[in-house]
Design a protein around this motif. Structure first.
Motif, PDB file in Angstrom:
ATOM      1  N   THR A  67       0.760  -1.069   0.013  1.00  0.00           N
ATOM      2  CA  THR A  67      -0.120  -0.109   0.114  1.00  0.00           C
ATOM      3  C   THR A  67       0.826   1.405  -0.124  1.00  0.00           C
ATOM      4  OG1 THR A  67      -1.699  -1.170   1.011  1.00  0.00           O
ATOM      5  CG2 THR A  67      -1.735   1.190   1.345  1.00  0.00           C
ATOM      6  N   LEU A  68       1.979   1.174   0.783  1.00  0.00           N
ATOM      7  CA  LEU A  68       2.782   2.406   0.934  1.00  0.00           C
ATOM      8  C   LEU A  68       3.593   2.476  -0.486  1.00  0.00           C
ATOM      9  CD1 LEU A  68       4.875   2.359   4.319  1.00  0.00           C
ATOM     10  CD2 LEU A  68       3.653   4.312   3.066  1.00  0.00           C
ATOM     11  N   ARG A  69       3.943   1.270  -0.984  1.00  0.00           N
ATOM     12  CA  ARG A  69       4.529   1.258  -2.336  1.00  0.00           C
ATOM     13  C   ARG A  69       3.723   2.103  -3.431  1.00  0.00           C
ATOM     14  NH1 ARG A  69       5.841  -4.685  -4.807  1.00  0.00           N
ATOM     15  NH2 ARG A  69       6.174  -4.292  -6.866  1.00  0.00           N
ATOM     16  N   LEU A  70       2.255   1.990  -3.349  1.00  0.00           N
ATOM     17  CA  LEU A  70       1.559   2.599  -4.347  1.00  0.00           C
ATOM     18  C   LEU A  70       1.843   4.115  -3.927  1.00  0.00           C
ATOM     19  CD1 LEU A  70      -1.565   0.377  -4.489  1.00  0.00           C
ATOM     20  CD2 LEU A  70      -0.039   0.680  -6.532  1.00  0.00           C
ATOM     21  N   MET A  71       1.594   4.677  -3.044  1.00  0.00           N
ATOM     22  CA  MET A  71       1.576   5.889  -2.776  1.00  0.00           C
ATOM     23  C   MET A  71       3.074   6.476  -2.965  1.00  0.00           C
ATOM     24  SD  MET A  71      -0.565   7.903  -1.223  1.00  0.00           S
ATOM     25  CE  MET A  71      -0.829   9.579  -0.620  1.00  0.00           C
ATOM     26  N   CYS A  72       4.039   5.646  -2.708  1.00  0.00           N
ATOM     27  CA  CYS A  72       5.470   6.170  -3.228  1.00  0.00           C
ATOM     28  C   CYS A  72       5.664   6.198  -4.674  1.00  0.00           C
ATOM     29  CB  CYS A  72       6.645   5.095  -2.744  1.00  0.00           C
ATOM     30  SG  CYS A  72       6.849   5.266  -1.015  1.00  0.00           S
ATOM     31  N   LEU A  73       4.796   5.367  -5.444  1.00  0.00           N
ATOM     32  CA  LEU A  73       4.851   5.250  -6.907  1.00  0.00           C
ATOM     33  C   LEU A  73       4.079   6.836  -7.380  1.00  0.00           C
ATOM     34  CD1 LEU A  73       5.412   4.078  -9.657  1.00  0.00           C
ATOM     35  CD2 LEU A  73       3.207   3.125  -9.481  1.00  0.00           C
ATOM     36  N   LEU A  74       2.963   6.979  -6.594  1.00  0.00           N
ATOM     37  CA  LEU A  74       2.153   8.126  -7.129  1.00  0.00           C
ATOM     38  C   LEU A  74       2.767   9.519  -6.693  1.00  0.00           C
ATOM     39  CD1 LEU A  74      -0.562   9.559  -7.935  1.00  0.00           C
ATOM     40  CD2 LEU A  74      -1.097   9.467  -5.333  1.00  0.00           C
ATOM     41  N   HIS A  75       3.563   9.543  -5.602  1.00  0.00           N
ATOM     42  CA  HIS A  75       4.574  10.792  -5.620  1.00  0.00           C
ATOM     43  C   HIS A  75       5.641  10.943  -6.284  1.00  0.00           C
ATOM     44  CE1 HIS A  75       7.041  13.786  -3.382  1.00  0.00           C
ATOM     45  NE2 HIS A  75       7.800  12.896  -3.436  1.00  0.00           N
ATOM     46  N   HIS A  76       6.385   9.758  -7.021  1.00  0.00           N
ATOM     47  CA  HIS A  76       7.384   9.677  -7.820  1.00  0.00           C
ATOM     48  C   HIS A  76       7.134  10.252  -9.134  1.00  0.00           C
ATOM     49  CE1 HIS A  76      11.666   8.898  -8.424  1.00  0.00           C
ATOM     50  NE2 HIS A  76      11.356   8.502  -9.628  1.00  0.00           N
ATOM     51  N   ASP A 132      24.032  -4.846  -5.783  1.00  0.00           N
ATOM     52  CA  ASP A 132      24.286  -5.225  -4.644  1.00  0.00           C
ATOM     53  C   ASP A 132      23.209  -6.336  -4.030  1.00  0.00           C
ATOM     54  OD1 ASP A 132      21.941  -3.412  -3.022  1.00  0.00           O
ATOM     55  OD2 ASP A 132      23.015  -2.403  -4.552  1.00  0.00           O
ATOM     56  N   SER A 133      21.948  -6.210  -4.493  1.00  0.00           N
ATOM     57  CA  SER A 133      20.797  -7.261  -4.359  1.00  0.00           C
ATOM     58  C   SER A 133      19.873  -7.334  -5.177  1.00  0.00           C
ATOM     59  CB  SER A 133      20.471  -7.069  -2.772  1.00  0.00           C
ATOM     60  OG  SER A 133      19.772  -5.768  -2.548  1.00  0.00           O
ATOM     61  N   LEU A 134      19.277  -8.402  -5.342  1.00  0.00           N
ATOM     62  CA  LEU A 134      17.921  -8.474  -6.212  1.00  0.00           C
ATOM     63  C   LEU A 134      16.681  -8.441  -5.276  1.00  0.00           C
ATOM     64  CD1 LEU A 134      19.223 -11.365  -8.564  1.00  0.00           C
ATOM     65  CD2 LEU A 134      19.289  -8.843  -8.805  1.00  0.00           C
ATOM     66  N   MET A 135      15.785  -7.517  -5.561  1.00  0.00           N
ATOM     67  CA  MET A 135      14.632  -7.190  -4.968  1.00  0.00           C
ATOM     68  C   MET A 135      13.383  -7.044  -5.517  1.00  0.00           C
ATOM     69  SD  MET A 135      15.302  -3.194  -4.037  1.00  0.00           S
ATOM     70  CE  MET A 135      16.583  -3.361  -2.692  1.00  0.00           C
ATOM     71  N   ALA A 136      12.267  -7.038  -4.763  1.00  0.00           N
ATOM     72  CA  ALA A 136      11.009  -6.812  -5.296  1.00  0.00           C
ATOM     73  C   ALA A 136      10.470  -5.328  -4.600  1.00  0.00           C
ATOM     74  CB  ALA A 136      10.040  -7.734  -4.977  1.00  0.00           C
ATOM     75  N   GLY A 137       9.488  -4.666  -5.246  1.00  0.00           N
ATOM     76  CA  GLY A 137       8.966  -3.255  -4.770  1.00  0.00           C
ATOM     77  C   GLY A 137       8.721  -3.563  -3.166  1.00  0.00           C
ATOM     78  N   SER A 138       8.248  -4.722  -2.557  1.00  0.00           N
ATOM     79  CA  SER A 138       7.994  -4.647  -0.910  1.00  0.00           C
ATOM     80  C   SER A 138       9.166  -4.724  -0.292  1.00  0.00           C
ATOM     81  CB  SER A 138       7.034  -5.713  -0.886  1.00  0.00           C
ATOM     82  OG  SER A 138       7.543  -6.915  -1.223  1.00  0.00           O
ATOM     83  N   ASP A 139      10.367  -5.314  -0.810  1.00  0.00           N
ATOM     84  CA  ASP A 139      11.474  -5.258  -0.048  1.00  0.00           C
ATOM     85  C   ASP A 139      12.156  -3.861  -0.050  1.00  0.00           C
ATOM     86  OD1 ASP A 139      11.385  -8.100  -0.098  1.00  0.00           O
ATOM     87  OD2 ASP A 139      12.324  -8.259  -2.128  1.00  0.00           O
ATOM     88  N   LEU A 140      11.983  -2.996  -0.932  1.00  0.00           N
ATOM     89  CA  LEU A 140      12.407  -1.705  -0.853  1.00  0.00           C
ATOM     90  C   LEU A 140      11.692  -0.989   0.099  1.00  0.00           C
ATOM     91  CD1 LEU A 140      14.312   0.201  -3.068  1.00  0.00           C
ATOM     92  CD2 LEU A 140      12.145   1.024  -3.566  1.00  0.00           C
ATOM     93  N   ILE A 141      10.415  -1.264   0.152  1.00  0.00           N
ATOM     94  CA  ILE A 141       9.678  -0.373   1.351  1.00  0.00           C
ATOM     95  C   ILE A 141      10.103  -0.871   2.835  1.00  0.00           C
ATOM     96  CG2 ILE A 141       7.328   0.286   2.033  1.00  0.00           C
ATOM     97  CD1 ILE A 141       8.044   1.614  -0.663  1.00  0.00           C
ATOM     98  N   ALA A 142      10.258  -2.323   2.915  1.00  0.00           N
ATOM     99  CA  ALA A 142      10.239  -2.973   3.940  1.00  0.00           C
ATOM    100  C   ALA A 142      11.602  -2.311   4.775  1.00  0.00           C
ATOM    101  CB  ALA A 142      10.601  -4.680   3.697  1.00  0.00           C
ATOM    102  N   THR A 143      12.782  -1.801   4.025  1.00  0.00           N
ATOM    103  CA  THR A 143      13.751  -1.434   4.629  1.00  0.00           C
ATOM    104  C   THR A 143      13.571  -0.218   5.342  1.00  0.00           C
ATOM    105  OG1 THR A 143      14.176   0.064   2.744  1.00  0.00           O
ATOM    106  CG2 THR A 143      15.304  -1.893   2.782  1.00  0.00           C
ATOM    107  N   ALA A 144      12.579   0.506   5.165  1.00  0.00           N
ATOM    108  CA  ALA A 144      12.117   1.562   6.015  1.00  0.00           C
ATOM    109  C   ALA A 144      11.471   1.232   7.388  1.00  0.00           C
ATOM    110  CB  ALA A 144      11.209   2.467   5.282  1.00  0.00           C
ATOM    111  N   PHE A 145      10.956   0.125   7.408  1.00  0.00           N
ATOM    112  CA  PHE A 145      10.450  -0.703   8.882  1.00  0.00           C
ATOM    113  C   PHE A 145      11.468  -1.224   9.578  1.00  0.00           C
ATOM    114  CE2 PHE A 145       6.988   0.000   6.065  1.00  0.00           C
ATOM    115  CZ  PHE A 145       5.668  -0.092   6.961  1.00  0.00           C
ATOM    116  N   THR A 146      12.724  -1.658   9.026  1.00  0.00           N
ATOM    117  CA  THR A 146      13.796  -2.569   9.643  1.00  0.00           C
ATOM    118  C   THR A 146      14.601  -1.521  10.147  1.00  0.00           C
ATOM    119  OG1 THR A 146      14.904  -2.823   7.534  1.00  0.00           O
ATOM    120  CG2 THR A 146      13.442  -4.724   8.447  1.00  0.00           C
ATOM    121  N   HIS A 147      14.807  -0.406   9.857  1.00  0.00           N
ATOM    122  CA  HIS A 147      15.679   0.566  10.354  1.00  0.00           C
ATOM    123  C   HIS A 147      15.319   1.214  11.893  1.00  0.00           C
ATOM    124  CE1 HIS A 147      18.614   3.884  10.475  1.00  0.00           C
ATOM    125  NE2 HIS A 147      17.754   5.037  10.455  1.00  0.00           N
TER     126      HIS A 147
END
Length: 638
Positions: A408-417, A623-638
């Motif tokens: 869901t956050l991913r869609l919002m990030c796409l809209l902003h970008h 440096d790694s292979l990822m999906a869009g959810s992995d990109l957003i998940a990094t903000a939750f692990t920090h």
């Protein structure tokens, strides 16, 4: 070239062999669990035993491992501050009780990929200086599949884009330098982004390479920052390999197919996760793994970059064909049966196992991606900025009905970008998001704004009704950086002709979708790396390159003369009259692409399509292979 790229494994083995050889005594290796899968690409347990390792353990942060007086413990961990500090605390209570003979160090820590200078300071502050010795080990690129390399550094995006920490860049530059030693220096390096340019600066600071004895393998390098093309990860891919990563966890080129848990189900709000089985799982439904390697798995190799709908029907047809093949046993004579069982049956049984794994995986993908069609339509409207009020309403509805934290956050990030999101719109969305998933997630919006995925979340200001009318903003028709670059480079197929004329009128036709790299996103968007590769391979002279890339800010060429813009390079060739020294067209039609911050399988598939279309060879690394959810998940692990 593939044999040379697989040679990284031998280099990594030599590096580790040198470290182990410098440590005397009976050695035991304790590995951080996250390192086990990537290390399987570097060496085997039998290889370690030949190098003097007697036992191998998984590191347990909660419990220290006992050691006899004649044993040496070697810990291998990632170069992450938290992990290093946890290990030091664990060693403090044990190492200080050991014998005071400092000439024999019984504890060693190998940091992957580098050992930061402040690690030595922390070692001294903990009172372990002289008792514990630090080493660093960089396995460089891991060969995952034909044309696919990875450094397997999953925290690089977090370091560079969320924290602004550039400490990992020197180790990445050293890996690129080793690639130059193995495959030769290219005639041209193109960079797009701040971190990409930094990598080239570090490469130059490392000094000149020894004279090459063999001709170079690559005609050009393309190094690009992840933030220069966020849509390539934020959009939902339409290809098989891409959707596998959307649903299943990936570990160093291998996915885990679990019938009970996956990425989509685990990120949904608990109310929408469905009923959980009360009894224990069926033994037949135990998680299995699929290697994303075309050599090890021919089913994956045949289908990895095809559209998912096509692959699903092909796998079902293959299952039926295998069933008919095995039924032939009933009609065979005894001698024929013996020969069939001895020669053909083992291969068929192995093939059947692989096909059934892919069938199971594809059915789980279909089950999890129930909103796939609606999602693709929504993403296409976001790309083209169609009715933003409706887009915000649809994103809010999906959050309520589907309840996925990351997507869901991913869609919002796409809209902003793609179109821009106002602070007021983000405030409303953040309030609804925190009400659904918990207010502890408020910090996530600040993290995503650091990476320019969302605007800063500002406090609400109450405006008096009398001043409201005077403060109403006039409508502004300003393009975002994404829209400007997408129009200049023709990345959006709906805004004109895409590559090879795949425009909006033909993108929905099967033939039209296969005539353009945008097929990886159902014919709506061409990944930036694929378009830049196409430009590099099709450009005939510097003037032509300048006309295509002049308006793109932050894009530079790096050659013997230093850093230069495409326009300045074209002027230089024109003024000096050295057209014969122009690197275009590229004499060697092989390209190396490196994405700083993680690459997606959609980008890899699009580059593979361009390579086949132009008769070239493109190697994609990151440096790694990822999906869009992995990109957003990094903000939750920090």
């Amino acid at each position: 070239m593939d044999k040379k790229l697989q040679g990284f494994q031998l280099v990594a083995q030599e590096k580790l062999c040198s470290i182990l050889g410098s440590i005397p005594g009976k050695k035991e290796l304790i590995l951080e669990p996250a390192l086990i899968k990537p290390l399987e690409h570097v060496f085997t347990a039998s290889w370690l035993k030949l190098k003097g390792i007697q036992r191998i353990y998984k590191h347990d942060a909660a419990q220290s491992l006992p050691r006899s007086s004649d044993q040496v413990h070697i810990y291998m961990i990632r170069s992450v501050l938290g992990t290093f500090q946890t290990l030091l605390k664990q060693l403090e209570s044990v190492a200080l009780e050991e014998m005071a003979d400092l000439s024999l160090k019984m504890y060693h820590i190998i940091c992957v990929p580098c050992c930061y200078s402040y690690f030595q300071t922390l070692l001294e502050q903990s009172g372990l200086w002289g008792l514990v010795q630090l080493h660093h080990f960089n396995w460089d690129f891991i060969y995952l599949d034909q044309g696919v390399l990875s450094l397997e550094l999953p925290n690089l995006f977090e370091c560079l884009y969320l924290q602004g920490n550039t400490s990992p860049l020197p180790s990445v530059a050293q890996s690129l330098r080793l690639l130059q030693m193995i495959c030769g220096q290219p005639a041209l390096i193109m960079t797009f982004g701040h971190h990409s340019a930094q990598l080239i600066q570090i490469l130059r600071a490392l000094g000149k390479l020894p004279e090459a004895t063999n001709p170079p393998e690559y005609g050009g390098w393309l190094i690009i920052d992840r933030d220069k093309d966020y849509p390539a990860t934020l959009l939902t891919p339409a290809i098989y390999a891409g959707l596998l990563l959307e649903v299943f966890d990936q570990r160093s080129g291998e996915i885990v197919v679990d019938n009970l848990k996956n990425k989509i189900s685990s990120q949904r709000v608990e109310l929408l996760q469905g009923k959980k089985p009360k009894v224990g799982p069926n033994p037949s439904s135990k998680p299995c793994s699929i290697r994303l390697n075309s050599t090890a798995d021919e089913i994956y190799g045949d289908n990895r970059y095809k559209r998912f709908a096509q692959v699903s029907s092909l796998i079902h047809a293959q299952v039926k064909a295998l069933g008919l093949e095995l039924q032939k046993l009933n009609d065979m004579q005894l001698e024929e049966m013996h020969d069939y069982v001895a020669r053909k049956l083992p291969k068929l049984t192995e093939l059947k196992t692989k096909v059934l794994r892919h069938l199971n995986a594809s059915e789980i993908v279909i089950q999890m991606m129930v909103n796939f069609r609606r999602l693709q339509t929504l993403e296409e409207d976001i790309l083209n900025n169609v009715s933003r009020k409706r887009l915000l309403a649809e994103i809010d509805e999906l959050m309520t009905t589907d309840g996925q934290r990351f997507n869901t956050l991913r869609l919002m990030c796409l809209l902003h970008h793609c179109a821009g999101v106002t602070p007021e719109e983000l405030q409303i969305f953040a309030r609804n998001f925190c009400n659904l998933f918990g207010h502890q997630n408020l910090i996530v919006f600040q993290q995503l704004s650091q990476a320019a995925l969302l605007p800063p979340l500002v406090a609400e200001k109450k405006v008096p009704a009398t001043k409201l009318l005077s403060q109403l903003p006039l409508p502004k028709f300003q393009q975002t950086e994404f829209q400007a670059n997408a129009n200049r480079l023709k990345l959006l197929t709906s805004c004109g002709d895409g590559q090879d004329g795949a425009n909006s009128s033909t993108k929905n036709q099967a033939g039209g979708m296969q005539s353009c790299p945008s097929y990886v996103f159902n014919g709506t968007y061409i990944p930036l790396v694929a378009q830049l590769c196409s430009i590099l391979l099709k450009t005939n002279n510097a003037e032509e390159l300048s006309s295509k890339l002049t308006m793109i800010e932050g894009l530079h060429l790096h050659m013997d003369g230093g850093k230069i813009t495409p326009k300045a390079y074209a002027n230089q060739v024109k003024v000096n009259g050295t057209a014969d020294q122009d690197v275009f067209p590229l004499r060697l039609r092989n390209l190396f692409v490196f994405v700083v911050g993680g690459a997606s399988y959609a980008e890899i598939a699009a580059c593979d399509f361009v390579a086949k279309l132009t008769g070239a060879q493109i190697t994609v690394a990151s440096d790694s292979l990822m999906a869009g959810s992995d990109l957003i998940a990094t903000a939750f692990t920090h």
